[in-house]
Design an enzyme around this catalytic site. Structure first.
Site, PDB file in Angstrom:
ATOM      1  N   ALA A 180     -26.494 -20.356 -38.085  1.00  0.00           N
ATOM      2  CA  ALA A 180     -25.544 -21.312 -38.271  1.00  0.00           C
ATOM      3  C   ALA A 180     -24.036 -20.757 -37.864  1.00  0.00           C
ATOM      4  O   ALA A 180     -23.806 -20.730 -36.798  1.00  0.00           O
ATOM      5  CB  ALA A 180     -25.311 -21.467 -39.987  1.00  0.00           C
ATOM      6  N   ARG A 181     -23.229 -20.081 -38.701  1.00  0.00           N
ATOM      7  CA  ARG A 181     -22.053 -19.493 -38.343  1.00  0.00           C
ATOM      8  C   ARG A 181     -21.687 -18.137 -39.187  1.00  0.00           C
ATOM      9  O   ARG A 181     -22.190 -18.238 -40.375  1.00  0.00           O
ATOM     10  CB  ARG A 181     -20.804 -20.498 -38.303  1.00  0.00           C
ATOM     11  CG  ARG A 181     -20.602 -21.748 -37.492  1.00  0.00           C
ATOM     12  CD  ARG A 181     -20.322 -21.055 -35.859  1.00  0.00           C
ATOM     13  NE  ARG A 181     -20.359 -22.161 -34.905  1.00  0.00           N
ATOM     14  CZ  ARG A 181     -21.326 -22.506 -34.112  1.00  0.00           C
ATOM     15  NH1 ARG A 181     -22.447 -22.025 -34.519  1.00  0.00           N
ATOM     16  NH2 ARG A 181     -21.064 -23.323 -33.114  1.00  0.00           N
ATOM     17  N   ASP A 205     -27.883 -14.317 -35.013  1.00  0.00           N
ATOM     18  CA  ASP A 205     -27.291 -14.919 -33.937  1.00  0.00           C
ATOM     19  C   ASP A 205     -25.710 -15.248 -33.819  1.00  0.00           C
ATOM     20  O   ASP A 205     -25.195 -15.327 -32.873  1.00  0.00           O
ATOM     21  CB  ASP A 205     -28.013 -16.129 -33.575  1.00  0.00           C
ATOM     22  CG  ASP A 205     -27.573 -16.882 -32.172  1.00  0.00           C
ATOM     23  OD1 ASP A 205     -27.796 -16.094 -31.113  1.00  0.00           O
ATOM     24  OD2 ASP A 205     -27.202 -18.107 -32.024  1.00  0.00           O
ATOM     25  N   GLU A 210     -16.554 -12.596 -33.613  1.00  0.00           N
ATOM     26  CA  GLU A 210     -17.216 -12.952 -32.135  1.00  0.00           C
ATOM     27  C   GLU A 210     -16.654 -12.322 -31.282  1.00  0.00           C
ATOM     28  O   GLU A 210     -15.460 -13.086 -30.917  1.00  0.00           O
ATOM     29  CB  GLU A 210     -18.082 -13.850 -32.033  1.00  0.00           C
ATOM     30  CG  GLU A 210     -19.371 -14.071 -33.336  1.00  0.00           C
ATOM     31  CD  GLU A 210     -19.940 -15.410 -33.082  1.00  0.00           C
ATOM     32  OE1 GLU A 210     -19.820 -16.070 -32.126  1.00  0.00           O
ATOM     33  OE2 GLU A 210     -20.833 -15.897 -33.778  1.00  0.00           O
ATOM     34  N   HIS A 229     -25.031 -14.630 -29.996  1.00  0.00           N
ATOM     35  CA  HIS A 229     -24.883 -16.113 -30.201  1.00  0.00           C
ATOM     36  C   HIS A 229     -25.422 -16.673 -28.934  1.00  0.00           C
ATOM     37  O   HIS A 229     -24.783 -17.748 -28.206  1.00  0.00           O
ATOM     38  CB  HIS A 229     -23.520 -16.388 -30.008  1.00  0.00           C
ATOM     39  CG  HIS A 229     -22.993 -17.408 -30.728  1.00  0.00           C
ATOM     40  ND1 HIS A 229     -21.842 -17.853 -31.737  1.00  0.00           N
ATOM     41  CD2 HIS A 229     -24.012 -18.757 -31.118  1.00  0.00           C
ATOM     42  CE1 HIS A 229     -22.080 -19.137 -32.141  1.00  0.00           C
ATOM     43  NE2 HIS A 229     -23.097 -19.712 -31.681  1.00  0.00           N
ATOM     44  N   ALA A 231     -29.081 -17.552 -29.194  1.00  0.00           N
ATOM     45  CA  ALA A 231     -30.382 -18.140 -29.548  1.00  0.00           C
ATOM     46  C   ALA A 231     -30.505 -19.692 -28.980  1.00  0.00           C
ATOM     47  O   ALA A 231     -31.593 -20.228 -28.731  1.00  0.00           O
ATOM     48  CB  ALA A 231     -30.693 -17.987 -31.007  1.00  0.00           C
TER      49      ALA A 231
END
Length: 270
Positions: A180-181, A205, A210, A229, A231
């Site tokens: 998700a986040r 992920d 980030e 990030h 995936a």
């Protein structure tokens, strides 16, 4: 500021994005109250994300870290791994990605639960789930799951939704997979639960910040898989996004905005 993001391009009427989770960015750019049409790439990444989820599930169940360690040490030592058949996987936030995760998980014999914003038992088939839960049942659903997959949008309502209380509701030895986040998880609480072993394995992920800072302890947990990030990134991605854009372009030029697909609800943020 109303329409702040349009100051440099005042004539823009429509934006097609290349990802799904752009609601927060639209608000950050001051576009939430504007008339700008935003269409997303919702659903484009469902296959790739579901495949990443199953990679994480299998890495844990078959103890991939142990296999790698044994091979590096040239150690032939038989061991017993886990069954997936009969285990329970919960998808929190079941849109197109969650539905695809459910379908793939079913193929492996997993029992699938889905937690959605508006609970409707009629959605069981659509979500490829065996049972559907609503937000008020989060603790109950988490308590049933061997694998927890986060696939929900980041909104003010989901900010740090998976907090210390949520982790406490999970089974000891739970596996957490976040596609998700990073903001939907209380990262400090997650780290504490990894340290204690309450979370046995995590596939991440996304992160709160980030790129994930080099100082983050998450890098060093042997039972954590860190994906940058990526995936959702696959060779088929761009073609699928172009297909959405072309379909929406036809509708936009024909003056039929209601026929455009994947329109972002700027207030709901998804």
């Amino acid at each position: 500021a109303h329409g702040g993001g349009l100051a440099l391009a005042p004539h823009v009427r429509w934006v097609q994005t290349t990802s799904s989770g752009v609601g927060g960015l639209v608000h950050a750019l001051g576009l939430a109250e504007s008339d700008l049409i935003v269409t997303t790439a919702r659903g484009v990444h469902a296959d790739a994300l579901a495949e990443f989820v199953m990679m994480c599930v299998l890495a844990h169940a078959k103890d991939l870290p142990r296999i790698i360690r044994g091979q590096r040490a040239k150690r032939w030592e038989r061991y017993c791994c886990r069954d997936l058949v009969g285990a329970t996987l919960l998808v929190v936030g079941a849109g197109q990605v969650g539905a695809r995760v459910g379908k793939v998980a079913h193929a492996f014999g997993l029992h699938v639960l889905a937690l959605v914003k508006r609970k409707d038992p009629e959605r069981v088939a659509e979500l490829n789930a065996d049972a559907v839960y609503g937000p008020a049942e989060l603790q109950q659903a988490l308590g049933r799951a061997d694998y927890v997959v986060l696939a929900l949008p980041h909104t003010p309502h989901t900010e740090r939704m998976i907090d210390a209380r949520a982790f406490a509701a999970m089974k000891p030895g739970v596996v957490l997979i976040n596609i998700a986040r990073g903001q939907v998880v209380d990262e400090e609480a997650m780290i504490a639960n990894l340290r204690s072993g309450h979370i046995a394995f995590a596939g991440l992920d996304v992160a709160m910040v980030e790129p994930l800072p080099a100082s983050s302890p998450l890098w060093d947990f042997p039972q954590v898989l860190i994906s940058p990030h990526s995936a959702s990134t696959a060779p088929s991605e761009n073609g699928k996004i172009v297909d959405i854009f072309c379909r929406n372009l036809d509708a936009f030029l024909a003056g039929r905005p209601n026929d455009m697909i994947n329109a972002l609800d700027k207030q709901r943020r998804y």
